[in-house]
Motif scaffolding. Sequence first.
Motif, PDB file in Angstrom:
ATOM      1  N   UNK A 114      46.482  75.375  82.400  1.00  0.00           N
ATOM      2  CA  UNK A 114      47.120  76.322  82.073  1.00  0.00           C
ATOM      3  C   UNK A 114      47.618  77.731  81.358  1.00  0.00           C
ATOM      4  N   UNK A 115      47.345  78.305  80.290  1.00  0.00           N
ATOM      5  CA  UNK A 115      47.548  79.479  79.906  1.00  0.00           C
ATOM      6  C   UNK A 115      47.070  80.669  81.228  1.00  0.00           C
ATOM      7  N   UNK A 116      45.923  79.934  82.718  1.00  0.00           N
ATOM      8  CA  UNK A 116      45.692  80.973  82.916  1.00  0.00           C
ATOM      9  C   UNK A 116      47.102  81.347  84.177  1.00  0.00           C
ATOM     10  N   UNK A 117      47.710  80.027  84.266  1.00  0.00           N
ATOM     11  CA  UNK A 117      48.998  80.118  85.544  1.00  0.00           C
ATOM     12  C   UNK A 117      49.417  80.747  84.525  1.00  0.00           C
ATOM     13  N   UNK A 118      49.891  80.532  83.411  1.00  0.00           N
ATOM     14  CA  UNK A 118      51.041  81.789  82.567  1.00  0.00           C
ATOM     15  C   UNK A 118      50.888  83.295  83.086  1.00  0.00           C
TER      16      UNK A 118
ATOM     17  N   UNK B 160      53.016  87.499  89.004  1.00  0.00           N
ATOM     18  CA  UNK B 160      53.110  87.895  89.822  1.00  0.00           C
ATOM     19  C   UNK B 160      54.914  88.761  89.514  1.00  0.00           C
ATOM     20  N   UNK B 161      55.413  88.164  88.248  1.00  0.00           N
ATOM     21  CA  UNK B 161      56.843  88.443  87.735  1.00  0.00           C
ATOM     22  C   UNK B 161      56.786  89.885  88.056  1.00  0.00           C
ATOM     23  N   UNK B 162      56.026  90.923  87.116  1.00  0.00           N
ATOM     24  CA  UNK B 162      55.941  91.960  87.066  1.00  0.00           C
ATOM     25  C   UNK B 162      56.036  93.101  88.297  1.00  0.00           C
ATOM     26  N   UNK B 163      54.871  92.427  89.458  1.00  0.00           N
ATOM     27  CA  UNK B 163      55.298  92.498  90.473  1.00  0.00           C
ATOM     28  C   UNK B 163      57.059  92.334  91.515  1.00  0.00           C
ATOM     29  N   UNK B 164      57.050  91.489  90.762  1.00  0.00           N
ATOM     30  CA  UNK B 164      58.932  90.817  91.663  1.00  0.00           C
ATOM     31  C   UNK B 164      59.831  91.740  91.182  1.00  0.00           C
TER      32      UNK B 164
ATOM     33  N   UNK C 248      57.619  87.819  98.310  1.00  0.00           N
ATOM     34  CA  UNK C 248      56.394  86.441  98.933  1.00  0.00           C
ATOM     35  C   UNK C 248      56.586  86.299  96.967  1.00  0.00           C
ATOM     36  N   UNK C 249      56.459  87.226  95.876  1.00  0.00           N
ATOM     37  CA  UNK C 249      55.919  87.369  94.511  1.00  0.00           C
ATOM     38  C   UNK C 249      56.892  86.126  93.829  1.00  0.00           C
ATOM     39  N   UNK C 250      58.222  85.731  94.184  1.00  0.00           N
ATOM     40  CA  UNK C 250      59.283  85.121  94.156  1.00  0.00           C
ATOM     41  C   UNK C 250      58.506  83.344  94.548  1.00  0.00           C
ATOM     42  N   UNK C 251      58.150  83.500  96.379  1.00  0.00           N
ATOM     43  CA  UNK C 251      57.576  82.438  97.229  1.00  0.00           C
ATOM     44  C   UNK C 251      55.951  81.423  96.137  1.00  0.00           C
TER      45      UNK C 251
ATOM     46  N   UNK D 297      65.488  90.358  86.934  1.00  0.00           N
ATOM     47  CA  UNK D 297      65.487  90.340  85.124  1.00  0.00           C
ATOM     48  C   UNK D 297      65.193  89.013  84.257  1.00  0.00           C
ATOM     49  N   UNK D 298      66.257  88.588  84.704  1.00  0.00           N
ATOM     50  CA  UNK D 298      66.659  87.324  83.786  1.00  0.00           C
ATOM     51  C   UNK D 298      65.820  86.344  83.652  1.00  0.00           C
ATOM     52  N   UNK D 299      65.661  86.211  85.028  1.00  0.00           N
ATOM     53  CA  UNK D 299      64.474  85.182  85.319  1.00  0.00           C
ATOM     54  C   UNK D 299      63.132  85.292  84.395  1.00  0.00           C
ATOM     55  N   UNK D 300      62.310  87.192  84.628  1.00  0.00           N
ATOM     56  CA  UNK D 300      61.417  87.457  83.918  1.00  0.00           C
ATOM     57  C   UNK D 300      61.407  87.312  82.657  1.00  0.00           C
ATOM     58  N   UNK D 301      62.814  87.720  81.918  1.00  0.00           N
ATOM     59  CA  UNK D 301      62.353  87.412  80.272  1.00  0.00           C
ATOM     60  C   UNK D 301      63.038  86.309  79.897  1.00  0.00           C
ATOM     61  N   UNK D 302      63.627  85.186  80.815  1.00  0.00           N
ATOM     62  CA  UNK D 302      63.664  83.777  80.592  1.00  0.00           C
ATOM     63  C   UNK D 302      61.862  83.300  80.480  1.00  0.00           C
ATOM     64  N   UNK D 303      61.227  84.001  81.639  1.00  0.00           N
ATOM     65  CA  UNK D 303      59.591  83.036  81.767  1.00  0.00           C
ATOM     66  C   UNK D 303      58.732  83.706  80.223  1.00  0.00           C
TER      67      UNK D 303
END
Lengths: 445, 279
Positions: free
Chosen positions: B35-39, B45-49, B77-80, B143-149
Amino acid sequence: MTDDQHPTRCPFILTDDTALDRRRFLRGAGMTGLGLGLSGLCPGQALARLPHEQAPHRQEMTSAPLEQSEQLAYPFYGRHQQGVVTPRQATGMVVSFDILAMDRDALETLLRTLTARIAFLTRGGSYPEHDPRFPPPDSGTLGPHIAPDGLTMTVAVGTSLFDERFGLASQRPTHLQRMQKFPNDALDAPRCHGDLAIQICANTIDTVYHALRDIIKNTPGGLLVRWKQTGTVPLLPPSPGDLNGSARNFLGFRDGSANPAAEDQPLMNALVWIDGQRDEPPWTHGGSYMAVRIIRNLVERWDRTPLGEQEAIFGRRKMSGAPLSGGQEQDVPDYAADPEGHVTPLDAHIRLANPRTPATEKHRILRRPFNYANGVETNGQLDMGLLFICFQADLAAGFIAVQQRLDGEPLEEYIKPVGGGYFFVLPGVTDDSDFLGRSLLAATA
Amino acid sequence: MNLRNTLPALGALALMTFQLPAQAAVSPDALVGPVAEYKLYVLDNLEDLVSHTEAFTAAIRAGDVDKARALYAPTRVYYERIEPIAELFADLDARIDAREDDYEHGVKDPDFTGFHRLEYALFHDHSTKGMNGYAQGLMDNINTLDSRVQDLTFPPKTVVGGAAALMEEVAATKVSGEEDRYSRTDLWDFQANVDGAREIFSLFRPLAEQEDADTVQRIQQNFDHVEAILAEYRVDPQHPEKGFDAYDEVSDTHRRALVGPVTVLAEDLSTLRGLLGLN
Ligand code: HEM
């Protein structure tokens, strides 16, 4: 209707001689063959238990369905598949699939899986308890115990199954072909054809959908639904007290009056089932052709048509179903006395569909239609009509010839065929070592 | 091409239904690492997004239709890939990735925003006129998505279930070609969903294998099979960044050939949570 009146609810049991008398075939040899079949058709229901004076009404295949017992089970194993000469249930569906399996082995797995699922579903039973962390094996729409509920599932294949994919081309049934447009058709491509079709019928639509979802769940990577059409048959008798009359279609007419008697085995052997007499590959013996047509009825327009004209279009009285030449529903129309069509117009539906001459006997078909209602067209008119299904031993002499005679009939102003297809009903599964399509695979091995 | 790999998938059908699955023995602790690796995967991917969305929306604001069109698919792609996580925030997901069908008034609906609104402008209207606000809105929402995640604790159930969710997504909207109906870049999204599902599967594979090696092997084969078909439609196999042919070019036969393994994947991956003992 109460259970008292119908202590055994098997529609195959016919003991009321007065009712029987009304059907031609029973005066002939059909009766003996029928008697032999009874115990097998209705397991656990002994003829002897039926008090004669309380005998159930004699039921024709297309009568308003009388049989609604949840426990009603039609045998799955036999020389022929079920759902062809079986009394028409209250609900039915034709579902057509594309086969996703890529070669013969995968096709065989698919056919074996279908066989196993249908054997289970039509008999009924329970699913084992399941670890709740996994998706359940069953949709659960019928609860933990699946009752057979009169379910029949009839598997048939389209001509596209015989293309290059599975090496079956040399064994294509002689008359199997792609449905071609008839002059009045407005075929909607997404509702036409298919590699494999299943006619699923039962007392209730819930049982039909349960069966379909079970098939989908168990054949991922094997089947993809291409189209489906459900339909119903009215449970009401066509007129009060008239339990023997044919159920009405959405144009208000009794539909099925002149159907060949499905219980007459010799007649069915002659008209519906394929045997060695026919010019067909041997693997097809025991099978049949199924023609399916989704035929829209323009009901608003129909309802604005004078009754007399409606009756002339069909050649029958609307309420009683009697031929215009007189008598009752079951009486044979008299065309000989009316060569110019003064009583029954020459272009009346029934007169074109069956001119009742010795030469046209071989064109008779076994119809097993359902009424459908889908939704609303963009013009605000109802999208409803007839899910026309018929069976015959020779597709060309049967459906195609009859439809060609009907081409241009006055009824066309009120109907629009929009979908369907031609399929070959595979021979029956004889026992639990057999499977649907085995003879076809063996013939091409 | 060889489309025959569906065989093992179908061959095991009967087992899939009639057998009670083994009682899962995977301990919850074993899930912590994957799970940690998946995060980390999601955060990458978020960074790229974020950076790709910056470039994409900048092109729109600059009125550069061609550039914006070229950046549309590679950005999505990064969102999908991370949709199982992104979709946890339903409010953002609706603003970022809704399709016109989700709105009663379709394209004209004032609430219709995000990637597909911009897709309509770029690929249908061939214009960026009036799109600045939508571009800015997309950037803000990403950006909001990024900070929430960043602050999100990933529930193992969601992560593992995400593999199946992605395949359901493919089965429901990608194969039919509904997703990118103006740009016809559906195969980019298709591949991204598969990437995302495969990442999850790979991380948990060693654990799942202990429970049911057959299913794991079948999943592997079906992933390979799907990717082999997708690869046929790469513009330049040597340069994956060039992406895919337009979805109109995928033959009916291939669309059908994709449905089989995709459905078996959806069916098999739906057992992954159970195999790993997740309720
Ligand atoms: C929406 C379309 C249709 C409607 C509403 C309809 C309705 C009827 C009705 C009310 C009858 C008279 C009662 C009976 O014998 O069943 C009848 C008879 C018949 N129909 Fe149709 N029908 C339709 C389409 C077709 C088609 C497509 C065919 C075959 C190509 C067909 C073949 C026949 C035959 C063979 C008979 C029996 C004629 C006889 O033996 O006297 N029908 N139909």
